[in-house]
Design a protein around this motif. Structure first.
Motif, PDB file in Angstrom:
ATOM      1  N   VAL A  94       1.400   8.143   3.007  1.00 47.54           N
ATOM      2  CA  VAL A  94       0.955   6.951   3.741  1.00 47.54           C
ATOM      3  C   VAL A  94       1.950   6.667   4.857  1.00 47.54           C
ATOM      4  N   LEU A 125      -8.673   1.652  -1.807  1.00 50.52           N
ATOM      5  CA  LEU A 125      -8.140   2.735  -0.970  1.00 50.52           C
ATOM      6  C   LEU A 125      -8.133   4.059  -1.737  1.00 50.52           C
ATOM      7  N   GLN A 126      -7.746   3.990  -3.010  1.00 51.64           N
ATOM      8  CA  GLN A 126      -7.710   5.222  -3.805  1.00 51.64           C
ATOM      9  C   GLN A 126      -9.120   5.763  -4.057  1.00 51.64           C
ATOM     10  N   TYR A 182       0.013  10.049  -2.771  1.00 49.87           N
ATOM     11  CA  TYR A 182      -0.544  10.085  -1.422  1.00 49.87           C
ATOM     12  C   TYR A 182       0.561   9.975  -0.371  1.00 49.87           C
ATOM     13  N   GLN A 221       0.844  -1.194   0.000  1.00 51.13           N
ATOM     14  CA  GLN A 221       0.000   0.000   0.000  1.00 51.13           C
ATOM     15  C   GLN A 221       0.885   1.252   0.000  1.00 51.13           C
ATOM     16  N   ASN A 280      -5.595  -1.690  -3.075  1.00 52.29           N
ATOM     17  CA  ASN A 280      -5.077  -0.353  -3.380  1.00 52.29           C
ATOM     18  C   ASN A 280      -6.065   0.463  -4.207  1.00 52.29           C
ATOM     19  N   LEU A 297       0.539   3.694  -3.226  1.00 54.36           N
ATOM     20  CA  LEU A 297      -0.175   4.948  -2.989  1.00 54.36           C
ATOM     21  C   LEU A 297       0.759   6.145  -2.945  1.00 54.36           C
ATOM     22  N   SER A 298       1.968   5.979  -2.402  1.00 52.92           N
ATOM     23  CA  SER A 298       2.907   7.103  -2.402  1.00 52.92           C
ATOM     24  C   SER A 298       3.359   7.411  -3.833  1.00 52.92           C
TER      25      SER A 298
END
Length: 306
Positions: A73, A269-270, A71, A62, A266, A66-67
């Motif tokens: 995290v 989450l997004q 994002y 994740q 993921n 995500l980074s």
């Protein structure tokens, strides 16, 4: 050493995301281990809280994905806390120490329960902007261990580990789920007796969520349809507590879908985090949001031109 631990992805995570330690309590003895990926200017990041059996690095898939999308995290390891109030006060101090505003919390199993308790603890001065609960629960009574929870502190580590591993899938599973179990067994083996005993105490001592205190917080519930440690009744109780929650169902994934079905998790989450774009509680930098928005519009505009 398991397949995931040897993977290029995990090696990349360990080499690119620093591990930092913070003591935020007055006694100076309790140390939070923190992995922080993505833009540090973001003051409302996604914070990941692991289950009783895992450390913060179980969310490496994740954090990397995500980074990379822009994002921020953060994943944490808990210090040894024996009381829920102590834990909540410690997490509040950590958030203040990191100079964060509100946060989005992703929690799995115990991590999901602690996320809810923290949101409940801070509801008058809201610190939790949203929740993502993965294979989690709202009442510790489901484990039927409330009477023995006060004795966990003196049980040998081997006994405690056997208690946890009793919930791991022992049947025939696909390669990704098998790898996720191997990774979690290694994570479990790295916990000290005190770390594990304190987590199991928080997991099992008599307590439950008060949903009326969380009614204004956006919630996404991630569940799997295949076998996991939680029964259907436990899931139904969660749905009753959060009737307006978005539900993200995975056909399969076992106990640890953030490892075994990381791509699907993921995406969910997004989707969850995107609703906060263009607000002060976005987990992404405004510049990246603008870039993502224009990127999503590109195929549309090109098709209109043609």
């Amino acid at each position: 050493m398991g397949e995931l631990t040897r993977s290029q992805e995990y090696i990349s995570f360990r080499s690119s995301v620093p591990q930092k330690k913070y003591c935020v309590d007055d006694d100076g003895e309790k140390t939070w281990t923190v992995y922080d990926a993505g833009p540090k200017t973001v003051r409302c990041p996604l914070i990941c809280l692991p289950p009783a059996s895992g450390r913060g690095d179980i969310y490496f898939r994740q954090m990397l994905a995500l980074s990379a999308a822009g994002y921020r995290v953060i994943a944490v390891d808990y210090p040894v806390y024996w009381q829920l109030k102590e834990f909540c006060e410690g997490l509040k101090k950590l958030i203040d120490h990191l100079d964060l505003d509100r946060v989005h919390l992703l929690g799995s199993s115990l991590g999901g329960y602690l996320s809810q308790k923290f949101a409940e603890y801070t509801y008058l001065n809201q610190r939790v902007h949203s929740l993502v609960l993965c294979n989690s629960f709202v009442d510790t009574a489901v484990f039927q261990q409330t009477s023995s929870a006060p004795t966990f502190w003196m049980m040998p580590a081997l006994v405690l580990k056997k208690m946890v591993m009793g919930n791991f899938d022992k049947g025939i599973v696909d390669a990704e789920i098998a790898d996720s179990i191997d990774f979690m067994v290694q994570s479990l083996d790295s916990l000290t007796q005190q770390e594990l005993a304190s987590r199991l105490t928080l997991n099992c001592k008599n307590s439950y969520i008060q949903p009326q205190k969380l009614k204004d917080i956006p919630v996404t519930i991630i569940d799997v349809y295949d076998r996991c440690a939680l029964s259907q009744n436990v899931k139904e109780e969660m749905y009753k507590c959060y009737p307006d929650a978005k539900r993200a169902h995975l056909k399969s994934g076992g106990n640890f879908p953030y490892l075994s079905r990381a791509d699907e998790v993921n995406i969910y989450l997004q989707i969850h985090l995107k609703q906060f774009w263009e607000t002060r509680y976005s987990a992404m930098e405004p510049e990246r949001e603008a870039a993502q928005t224009s990127k999503q519009m590109e195929p549309q505009s090109s098709s209109v031109q043609s």
